[in-house]
Design a protein around this motif. Structure first.
Motif, PDB file in Angstrom:
ATOM      1  N   ALA A  84       0.840  -1.203   0.000  1.00 45.23           N
ATOM      2  CA  ALA A  84       0.000   0.000   0.000  1.00 45.23           C
ATOM      3  C   ALA A  84       0.870   1.247   0.000  1.00 45.23           C
ATOM      4  N   HIS A  85       1.955   1.186   0.758  1.00 43.21           N
ATOM      5  CA  HIS A  85       2.832   2.361   0.828  1.00 43.21           C
ATOM      6  C   HIS A  85       3.375   2.685  -0.569  1.00 43.21           C
ATOM      7  N   LEU A  86       3.818   1.652  -1.268  1.00 47.79           N
ATOM      8  CA  LEU A  86       4.365   1.873  -2.616  1.00 47.79           C
ATOM      9  C   LEU A  86       3.311   2.458  -3.548  1.00 47.79           C
ATOM     10  N   ALA A  87       2.078   1.953  -3.408  1.00 51.39           N
ATOM     11  CA  ALA A  87       1.033   2.385  -4.346  1.00 51.39           C
ATOM     12  C   ALA A  87       0.521   3.800  -4.080  1.00 51.39           C
ATOM     13  N   PHE A  88       0.647   4.298  -2.826  1.00 53.15           N
ATOM     14  CA  PHE A  88       0.018   5.587  -2.499  1.00 53.15           C
ATOM     15  C   PHE A  88       1.006   6.696  -2.153  1.00 53.15           C
ATOM     16  N   HIS A  89       2.284   6.494  -2.467  1.00 49.40           N
ATOM     17  CA  HIS A  89       3.273   7.532  -2.163  1.00 49.40           C
ATOM     18  C   HIS A  89       4.158   7.824  -3.372  1.00 49.40           C
ATOM     19  N   GLY A  90       4.963   8.857  -3.226  1.00 48.40           N
ATOM     20  CA  GLY A  90       6.029   9.172  -4.181  1.00 48.40           C
ATOM     21  C   GLY A  90       5.563   9.267  -5.618  1.00 48.40           C
ATOM     22  N   GLU A  91       6.310   8.596  -6.488  1.00 48.86           N
ATOM     23  CA  GLU A  91       6.034   8.698  -7.928  1.00 48.86           C
ATOM     24  C   GLU A  91       4.645   8.173  -8.278  1.00 48.86           C
ATOM     25  N   SER A  92       4.213   7.103  -7.600  1.00 49.52           N
ATOM     26  CA  SER A  92       2.883   6.548  -7.918  1.00 49.52           C
ATOM     27  C   SER A  92       1.829   7.606  -7.640  1.00 49.52           C
ATOM     28  N   LEU A  93       1.992   8.313  -6.520  1.00 44.67           N
ATOM     29  CA  LEU A  93       1.004   9.342  -6.163  1.00 44.67           C
ATOM     30  C   LEU A  93       1.026  10.491  -7.172  1.00 44.67           C
ATOM     31  N   LYS A  94       2.233  10.885  -7.558  1.00 38.75           N
ATOM     32  CA  LYS A  94       2.347  11.962  -8.565  1.00 38.75           C
ATOM     33  C   LYS A  94       1.602  11.566  -9.835  1.00 38.75           C
ATOM     34  N   GLY A  95       1.758  10.312 -10.200  1.00 37.98           N
ATOM     35  CA  GLY A  95       1.134   9.812 -11.429  1.00 37.98           C
ATOM     36  C   GLY A  95      -0.391   9.827 -11.356  1.00 37.98           C
ATOM     37  N   MET A  96      -0.955   9.921 -10.136  1.00 35.34           N
ATOM     38  CA  MET A  96      -2.420   9.882 -10.000  1.00 35.34           C
ATOM     39  C   MET A  96      -3.047  11.267 -10.161  1.00 35.34           C
ATOM     40  N   ILE A  97      -2.211  12.307 -10.107  1.00 33.07           N
ATOM     41  CA  ILE A  97      -2.760  13.678 -10.109  1.00 33.07           C
ATOM     42  C   ILE A  97      -3.636  13.972 -11.339  1.00 33.07           C
ATOM     43  N   PRO A  98      -3.208  13.636 -12.561  1.00 37.61           N
ATOM     44  CA  PRO A  98      -4.075  13.931 -13.715  1.00 37.61           C
ATOM     45  C   PRO A  98      -5.450  13.261 -13.618  1.00 37.61           C
ATOM     46  N   ALA A  99      -5.490  12.027 -13.097  1.00 39.52           N
ATOM     47  CA  ALA A  99      -6.799  11.357 -12.972  1.00 39.52           C
ATOM     48  C   ALA A  99      -7.664  12.086 -11.944  1.00 39.52           C
ATOM     49  N   MET A 100      -7.026  12.576 -10.867  1.00 44.16           N
ATOM     50  CA  MET A 100      -7.794  13.323  -9.853  1.00 44.16           C
ATOM     51  C   MET A 100      -8.369  14.592 -10.480  1.00 44.16           C
ATOM     52  N   VAL A 101      -7.518  15.298 -11.251  1.00 42.81           N
ATOM     53  CA  VAL A 101      -7.958  16.549 -11.892  1.00 42.81           C
ATOM     54  C   VAL A 101      -9.121  16.257 -12.853  1.00 42.81           C
ATOM     55  N   ASP A 102      -9.025  15.175 -13.629  1.00 44.80           N
ATOM     56  CA  ASP A 102     -10.109  14.818 -14.560  1.00 44.80           C
ATOM     57  C   ASP A 102     -11.424  14.615 -13.820  1.00 44.80           C
ATOM     58  N   SER A 103     -11.340  13.936 -12.672  1.00 45.41           N
ATOM     59  CA  SER A 103     -12.574  13.685 -11.907  1.00 45.41           C
ATOM     60  C   SER A 103     -13.212  15.004 -11.480  1.00 45.41           C
ATOM     61  N   VAL A 104     -12.379  15.984 -11.072  1.00 45.17           N
ATOM     62  CA  VAL A 104     -12.959  17.270 -10.625  1.00 45.17           C
ATOM     63  C   VAL A 104     -13.553  18.028 -11.815  1.00 45.17           C
ATOM     64  N   HIS A 105     -12.899  17.940 -12.979  1.00 50.45           N
ATOM     65  CA  HIS A 105     -13.475  18.587 -14.170  1.00 50.45           C
ATOM     66  C   HIS A 105     -14.870  18.042 -14.445  1.00 50.45           C
ATOM     67  N   ALA A 106     -15.019  16.732 -14.322  1.00 51.49           N
ATOM     68  CA  ALA A 106     -16.335  16.126 -14.578  1.00 51.49           C
ATOM     69  C   ALA A 106     -17.360  16.686 -13.597  1.00 51.49           C
ATOM     70  N   LEU A 107     -16.949  16.849 -12.342  1.00 54.12           N
ATOM     71  CA  LEU A 107     -17.856  17.397 -11.321  1.00 54.12           C
ATOM     72  C   LEU A 107     -18.236  18.842 -11.650  1.00 54.12           C
ATOM     73  N   LEU A 108     -17.231  19.644 -12.018  1.00 53.93           N
ATOM     74  CA  LEU A 108     -17.503  21.063 -12.311  1.00 53.93           C
ATOM     75  C   LEU A 108     -18.378  21.210 -13.554  1.00 53.93           C
ATOM     76  N   ASP A 109     -18.148  20.345 -14.552  1.00 57.60           N
ATOM     77  CA  ASP A 109     -18.998  20.386 -15.761  1.00 57.60           C
ATOM     78  C   ASP A 109     -20.453  20.150 -15.388  1.00 57.60           C
ATOM     79  N   ARG A 110     -20.650  19.164 -14.499  1.00 55.95           N
ATOM     80  CA  ARG A 110     -22.016  18.847 -14.091  1.00 55.95           C
ATOM     81  C   ARG A 110     -22.637  20.035 -13.345  1.00 55.95           C
ATOM     82  N   TRP A 111     -21.876  20.664 -12.477  1.00 53.39           N
ATOM     83  CA  TRP A 111     -22.401  21.798 -11.704  1.00 53.39           C
ATOM     84  C   TRP A 111     -22.776  22.960 -12.621  1.00 53.39           C
ATOM     85  N   GLN A 112     -21.989  23.112 -13.689  1.00 59.03           N
ATOM     86  CA  GLN A 112     -22.255  24.220 -14.605  1.00 59.03           C
ATOM     87  C   GLN A 112     -23.646  24.100 -15.217  1.00 59.03           C
ATOM     88  N   LYS A 113     -24.063  22.835 -15.430  1.00 59.74           N
ATOM     89  CA  LYS A 113     -25.357  22.627 -16.087  1.00 59.74           C
ATOM     90  C   LYS A 113     -26.534  22.695 -15.114  1.00 59.74           C
TER      91      LYS A 113
END
Ligand code: HEM
Length: 441
Positions: A84-113
């Protein structure tokens, strides 16, 4: 422990103190159903009325439990913790940032409508946090994830309602309540859904669609399940348990802290403005990135103060493995100690007379600067020591991204219908949700 001056509530035969806890919680719920006139962050008497009452009667913080440890221990824990430590820290965590940002865009798009700009944020956050953990840790789709979360949420409510209703295990086997039947049905359905996600990933490897099981958490678990070295292999039950644990712990806690942070910012417009200014200075019109996230100092202070006042996990437990002396106390082997996080975070002795006020500036000089008497361990929303929260960096990154993106697009105020009733259903949540009015910027 009584001989050492540790007093507690009298324990009744079979029930212990569970009846009193249930009654105190019910009384609070009945009392607090009116819209708020005055918001108070003094939530201990509401969330844990039993601890509040017993502290007054028996002295500070020492509630001693019987058996209570549930999680894995020993070698198995160490191996799974490493994965779990390997999967949720360091480079692995950095690599997750774009997916997190995409999820928020989807939320904001929905709110806009949305026609009306009043939204139920607790539910919105439950959706986005489930989407984030599904995508980043399990590579599964929003729909697959949502199904599992809905069932886990239902199960959480059934389990929480029955937490303080003690029944003998033998009787439970013969005579099942409707809640027992419901939770068995839910557990089976959750297992089937998780197996579906696992099998889908295995199939992708078997048909050559993927070279290996992948680098996310599910991928590491599957690699461990298929490890050629038998001694290092994990079983299918371990794999399923980990999937379940991470779906739940990755979602419930983050939903809770997001909700309370937005609530606090909605009623403290000065801090909302300050946070927005910092976000705009750091990111401009760009999406959040790793370097920028590290620079969000004010947002970090706000999150810490929110974690102090409304810690999603109110207690953690430690078992005394061998007799140990703690200050003046001798703790015998085998007892379990409940570490009351919420109580510690609300102690005026540690935090000062303004303990119940929202003051992110306490954390300006970090955690050590926030507490008196050098008691840095008194801020423990993620627990402490080798068994502390393995998802703390993941959750902090996710919360900062979501807050930054919301702050840039909206200012927000609490709906006049809001009823301030924090209650504990696994984590602390607003009993009647959190309706917020969004003002597009
Ligand atoms: C604001 C969000 C969160 C809070 C407040 C929180 C809090 C905690 C606390 C208090 C503990 C017990 C620590 C101890 O006993 O010392 C814990 C353990 C744990 N948390 Fe979190 N957590 C959060 C988010 C997450 C996330 C996002 C994940 C997964 C991605 C996660 C996974 C875990 C796991 C697996 C453990 C058990 C660790 C072990 O026993 O080795 N948590 N968390």
């Amino acid at each position: 422990m009584a001989s050492q001056g540790i007093k507690g509530p009298p324990c009744k035969f079979i029930h212990g103190c569970t009846k009193e806890i249930s009654k105190l919680k019910k009384d609070v719920m009945m009392k607090m159903n009116e819209p708020m006139t005055n918001v108070s962050h003094e939530i201990l008497p509401i969330v844990e009325p039993h601890i509040h009452k017993w502290n007054k009667l028996y002295g500070d913080i020492k509630k001693i439990l019987g058996d209570g440890l549930v999680a894995t221990e020993g070698k198995k824990w160490a191996r799974q913790r490493r994965l779990a430590h390997l999967a949720f820290h360091g480079e692995s965590l950095k690599g997750m940032i774009p997916a997190m940002v995409d999820s928020v865009h989807a939320l904001l798009d929905r709110w806009q409508k949305l026609e009306a700009k009043e939204v139920e944020l607790f539910e919105e956050f439950a959706m986005i946090t489930s989407d984030v953990i599904s995508r980043t840790a399990f590579g599964s789709s929003y729909i697959e994830g949502r199904e599992i979360f809905q069932m886990l949420s239902e199960l959480t409510i059934v389990v929480s309602i029955n937490l303080f209703k003690l029944r003998l295990p033998r009787i439970r086997k013969i005579w099942k309540t409707s809640d027992d039947i419901k939770s068995e049905r839910l557990e089976k359905a959750i297992c089937d859904a998780l197996l579906g996600i696992i099998e889908k990933r295995e199939k992708k490897v078997n048909v050559g669609e993927m070279d290996d099981y992948g680098n996310d958490y599910l991928g590491s678990l599957l690699k461990a399940y298929h490890d050629p070295d038998k001694s290092k292999r994990i079983t299918i039950d371990d794999l399923m348990d980990e999937c379940r644990t991470f779906h739940l712990s990755g979602q419930e806690t983050t939903t809770s802290i997001l909700t309370w942070t937005i609530f606090l910012l909605a009623i403290h417009k000065d801090w909302q403005e300050e946070a927005r200014k910092e976000v705009t200075d750091v990111f401009g019109n760009e999406d959040p990135n790793h370097e920028g996230i590290m620079k969000l100092k004010t947002v970090g202070m706000i999150i810490n103060e929110s974690l102090r006042l409304y810690p999603p996990v109110v207690n953690t437990i430690r078992k005394v493995v061998r007799q140990v002396t703690l200050g003046d106390l001798v703790l015998p082997q085998g007892i379990a100690l409940q570490i009351p996080i919420l109580t510690i975070h609300h102690s005026p002795r540690i935090w000062g007379d303004d303990v119940h006020l929202f003051k992110p500036e306490r954390f300006r000089e970090g955690v050590a600067g926030a507490v008196s008497n050098d008691a840095a361990a008194a801020f423990l929303p993620f627990g402490l020591g080798p068994r502390n929260c393995v998802g703390s960096n993941f959750t902090t990154t996710e919360v900062k991204i979501i807050l930054a993106m919301i702050l840039r697009h909206y200012s927000f105020t609490v709906s006049p219908d809001y009823v301030h009733l924090p209650s504990q259903i696994l984590t602390i949540r607003p009993q009647h949700g959190l309706k917020v009015i969004l003002h597009p910027l």
